[in-house]
Structures are given as C-alpha cells and as structure tokens.
Design a protein around this motif. Structure first.
Motif, mmCIF file in Angstrom:
data_model
loop_
_atom_site.group_PDB
_atom_site.id
_atom_site.type_symbol
_atom_site.label_atom_id
_atom_site.label_comp_id
_atom_site.label_asym_id
_atom_site.label_seq_id
_atom_site.Cartn_x
_atom_site.Cartn_y
_atom_site.Cartn_z
ATOM 1 N N PHE A 126 0.823 -1.079 -0.139
ATOM 2 C CA PHE A 126 -0.140 -0.104 0.013
ATOM 3 C C PHE A 126 0.780 1.146 0.156
ATOM 4 O O PHE A 126 1.644 1.403 0.938
ATOM 5 C CB PHE A 126 -0.920 -0.050 1.159
ATOM 6 N N ALA A 127 0.675 2.145 -0.931
ATOM 7 C CA ALA A 127 1.442 3.477 -0.912
ATOM 8 C C ALA A 127 0.747 4.532 -0.457
ATOM 9 O O ALA A 127 -0.518 4.882 -0.806
ATOM 10 C CB ALA A 127 1.741 3.758 -2.346
ATOM 11 N N ILE A 128 1.107 4.968 0.771
ATOM 12 C CA ILE A 128 0.390 6.042 1.614
ATOM 13 C C ILE A 128 1.507 7.357 1.549
ATOM 14 O O ILE A 128 2.574 7.193 2.377
ATOM 15 C CB ILE A 128 -0.080 5.721 2.891
ATOM 16 N N ALA A 129 1.373 8.488 0.759
ATOM 17 C CA ALA A 129 2.071 9.450 0.987
ATOM 18 C C ALA A 129 3.669 9.251 0.104
ATOM 19 O O ALA A 129 4.480 9.711 0.707
ATOM 20 C CB ALA A 129 2.197 10.285 2.216
ATOM 21 N N GLY A 130 3.554 8.270 -0.806
ATOM 22 C CA GLY A 130 4.817 7.926 -1.034
ATOM 23 C C GLY A 130 5.728 6.780 -0.274
ATOM 24 O O GLY A 130 6.798 6.506 -1.001
ATOM 25 N N ILE A 131 5.039 6.372 0.668
ATOM 26 C CA ILE A 131 5.819 5.412 1.575
ATOM 27 C C ILE A 131 5.060 3.965 1.444
ATOM 28 O O ILE A 131 3.870 4.006 1.537
ATOM 29 C CB ILE A 131 5.706 5.759 2.978
ATOM 30 N N TYR A 132 5.799 2.967 0.743
ATOM 31 C CA TYR A 132 5.231 1.615 0.754
ATOM 32 C C TYR A 132 5.180 0.998 2.084
ATOM 33 O O TYR A 132 6.094 0.893 2.700
ATOM 34 C CB TYR A 132 6.037 0.875 -0.255
ATOM 35 N N LEU A 133 3.821 0.546 2.244
ATOM 36 C CA LEU A 133 3.744 -0.165 3.487
ATOM 37 C C LEU A 133 3.318 -1.623 3.335
ATOM 38 O O LEU A 133 2.658 -2.097 2.438
ATOM 39 C CB LEU A 133 2.688 0.564 4.384
ATOM 40 N N PRO A 134 3.828 -2.524 4.086
ATOM 41 C CA PRO A 134 3.409 -3.865 3.839
ATOM 42 C C PRO A 134 1.783 -3.912 4.360
ATOM 43 O O PRO A 134 1.245 -3.241 5.127
ATOM 44 C CB PRO A 134 4.049 -4.509 4.573
ATOM 45 N N PRO A 135 1.072 -4.839 3.665
ATOM 46 C CA PRO A 135 -0.242 -5.176 3.801
ATOM 47 C C PRO A 135 -0.694 -5.407 5.368
ATOM 48 O O PRO A 135 -1.668 -4.965 5.921
ATOM 49 C CB PRO A 135 -0.866 -6.220 2.843
ATOM 50 N N PHE A 136 0.187 -6.386 5.833
ATOM 51 C CA PHE A 136 0.068 -6.669 7.343
ATOM 52 C C PHE A 136 0.050 -5.498 8.147
ATOM 53 O O PHE A 136 -0.886 -5.594 9.120
ATOM 54 C CB PHE A 136 1.072 -7.652 7.798
#
Length: 96
Positions: A37-47
């Motif tokens: 998931f990309a939030i404000a250009g930061i990729y976060l893992p789905p977990f």
C-alpha cells in the motif's frame, strides 16, 4: 458403503480442486502475492495496514470485555488479549 461414500467425497474434492487451480492460474486478475500500500509515497506492507485497522476494533473489544468482567475468568489476560488481536488481524487478512 462407507468406502464408496468416502471415495466419492475424495473424487468430488479432487475434481473441484483441479478445476479451481486451472481457473485461478488462467485468470489474468489472479495474483499470488499481496501488493504494498502506498501512503504519501511510503510503501507499507499489507500486514501493517491490517494491524492498524484491527487496533481500534481490538481496543473497543478490550474495553467491552473489561467492563463485562471477562478478564477475571481468564487465566492469563495478556495472552488472551494477544490471541484476540491475532484473531482480529487474521479475520481482516482473510476476508478483506
């Protein structure tokens, strides 16, 4: 009679799994990996996102269980809370 019923169940299950595997592999929309998931250009893992969504639900359930006095009947309240949070995250991962 039991042997024929069990062999029939296994053949149906084998047929279903065989057709499901072919359908899933031929489907262009089907992916085997979860995407980030990309939030404000930061990729976060789905977990991480699922855990963040589960946190307010967990806190609400924890408050309700504490008010109902459930924690007095539980052997290890911290372990019970961890198991509850793990169940919530698992449900979110499976059904969302």
């Amino acid at each position: 009679m039991r042997e024929s019923a069990s062999s029939l169940c296994f053949s149906i299950l084998r047929h279903y799994l065989k057709n499901m595997q072919i359908t899933l592999l031929n489907d262009p929309e089907f992916t085997l990996m979860l995407s980030e998931f990309a939030i404000a250009g930061i990729y976060l893992p789905p977990f991480f996102v699922y855990a963040c969504v589960a946190l307010p639900i967990f806190l609400g359930m924890r408050f309700l269980l504490a008010r109902a006095g459930v924690f007095r009947w539980v052997w290890h309240p911290g372990l019970f809370e961890f198991a509850l949070s793990l169940c919530l995250v698992s449900i979110l991962v499976l059904y969302v």
